[in-house]
Motif scaffolding. Structure first.
Motif, mmCIF file in Angstrom:
data_model
loop_
_atom_site.group_PDB
_atom_site.id
_atom_site.type_symbol
_atom_site.label_atom_id
_atom_site.label_comp_id
_atom_site.label_asym_id
_atom_site.label_seq_id
_atom_site.Cartn_x
_atom_site.Cartn_y
_atom_site.Cartn_z
ATOM 1 N N VAL A 99 -6.507 2.326 -2.835
ATOM 2 C CA VAL A 99 -6.002 3.513 -3.316
ATOM 3 C C VAL A 99 -6.970 3.936 -4.397
ATOM 4 O O VAL A 99 -7.142 5.443 -4.435
ATOM 5 C CB VAL A 99 -4.543 3.551 -4.120
ATOM 6 C CG1 VAL A 99 -4.152 4.515 -4.708
ATOM 7 C CG2 VAL A 99 -3.504 3.027 -2.980
ATOM 8 N N LEU A 159 0.834 -1.216 0.186
ATOM 9 C CA LEU A 159 -0.193 -0.271 -0.051
ATOM 10 C C LEU A 159 0.802 1.335 0.038
ATOM 11 O O LEU A 159 0.554 2.137 -0.744
ATOM 12 C CB LEU A 159 -0.916 0.040 1.144
ATOM 13 C CG LEU A 159 -1.777 1.287 1.306
ATOM 14 C CD1 LEU A 159 -2.957 1.253 0.387
ATOM 15 C CD2 LEU A 159 -2.361 1.125 2.654
ATOM 16 N N HIS A 219 1.461 10.473 -3.682
ATOM 17 C CA HIS A 219 0.725 10.767 -2.597
ATOM 18 C C HIS A 219 1.624 10.664 -1.320
ATOM 19 O O HIS A 219 2.732 9.978 -1.313
ATOM 20 C CB HIS A 219 -0.247 9.709 -2.347
ATOM 21 C CG HIS A 219 -1.441 9.786 -3.367
ATOM 22 N ND1 HIS A 219 -2.139 10.915 -3.676
ATOM 23 C CD2 HIS A 219 -1.901 8.731 -4.043
ATOM 24 C CE1 HIS A 219 -3.013 10.481 -4.730
ATOM 25 N NE2 HIS A 219 -2.773 9.097 -4.950
ATOM 26 N N GLU A 226 -8.600 7.698 -4.336
ATOM 27 C CA GLU A 226 -8.432 8.838 -5.413
ATOM 28 C C GLU A 226 -9.829 9.186 -6.145
ATOM 29 O O GLU A 226 -9.987 10.348 -6.136
ATOM 30 C CB GLU A 226 -7.602 8.117 -6.422
ATOM 31 C CG GLU A 226 -6.035 8.036 -6.054
ATOM 32 C CD GLU A 226 -5.235 7.437 -6.901
ATOM 33 O OE1 GLU A 226 -3.981 7.654 -6.889
ATOM 34 O OE2 GLU A 226 -5.773 6.520 -7.860
ATOM 35 N N LEU A 276 0.992 4.137 -3.000
ATOM 36 C CA LEU A 276 0.520 5.552 -2.623
ATOM 37 C C LEU A 276 1.689 6.406 -3.242
ATOM 38 O O LEU A 276 1.713 7.537 -3.694
ATOM 39 C CB LEU A 276 0.429 5.700 -1.153
ATOM 40 C CG LEU A 276 -0.787 5.240 -0.597
ATOM 41 C CD1 LEU A 276 -0.960 5.131 1.050
ATOM 42 C CD2 LEU A 276 -2.025 5.964 -1.324
#
Length: 147
Positions: free
Chosen positions: A139, A22, A31, A143, A26
């Motif tokens: 994700v 994860l 992110h 988003e 990201l």
């Protein structure tokens, strides 16, 4: 965007690897990870993000920045104990919960109360949390919910 990743401080290997993936996803999508900065899911997500050259913010319960896990790029000492959970939740534009117990539940509630989108991987299945089965889906959900 900033994504608060919340979850258990003691996790099994499978959960650790899920959180690590994860974090990498990201970072690959530009992110910034926000988390509690300690062990378990927090360490794993930061590790994955750093391995993908991402930025990580650890909002720590204690008074020492040095208590952060080694993958936190920006440690923030609060001296607030569990009250720092509000800062973890509110410093993201969205939240992803992975595993976790009562601290995770409190952060989920704080994020939902603030109107943030929340996705969940093997965590508390409560109203408002979009339960997903992979880091990719987590994700993608946050988003799309922030567009």
């Amino acid at each position: 965007m900033r994504v608060s990743v919340i979850g258990g401080s003691a996790v099994d290997n499978q959960t650790y690897e899920t959180a690590r993936r994860l974090g990498a996803l990201l970072a690959e999508r530009d992110h910034t990870v926000v988390c509690g900065g300690l062990t378990g899911v927090m360490e794993a997500v930061c590790r994955g993000a750093r391995e993908a050259d991402g930025e990580t913010i650890g909002i720590l319960p204690g008074e020492r920045r040095s208590a952060a896990n080694e993958y936190v790029t920006t440690p923030i000492a609060t001296g607030l104990g569990n009250a720092r959970n509000a800062l973890v939740a509110l410093n993201g534009d969205a939240a992803i919960a992975v595993d976790g117990n009562m601290g995770t539940l409190s952060e989920i509630a704080l994020a939902l109360d603030a109107g943030l989108p929340v996705s969940g991987l093997d965590t508390h299945d409560i109203e408002g949390v979009e339960m997903v089965d992979s880091p990719e889906a987590a994700v993608e959900y946050v988003e799309s919910a922030r567009r």
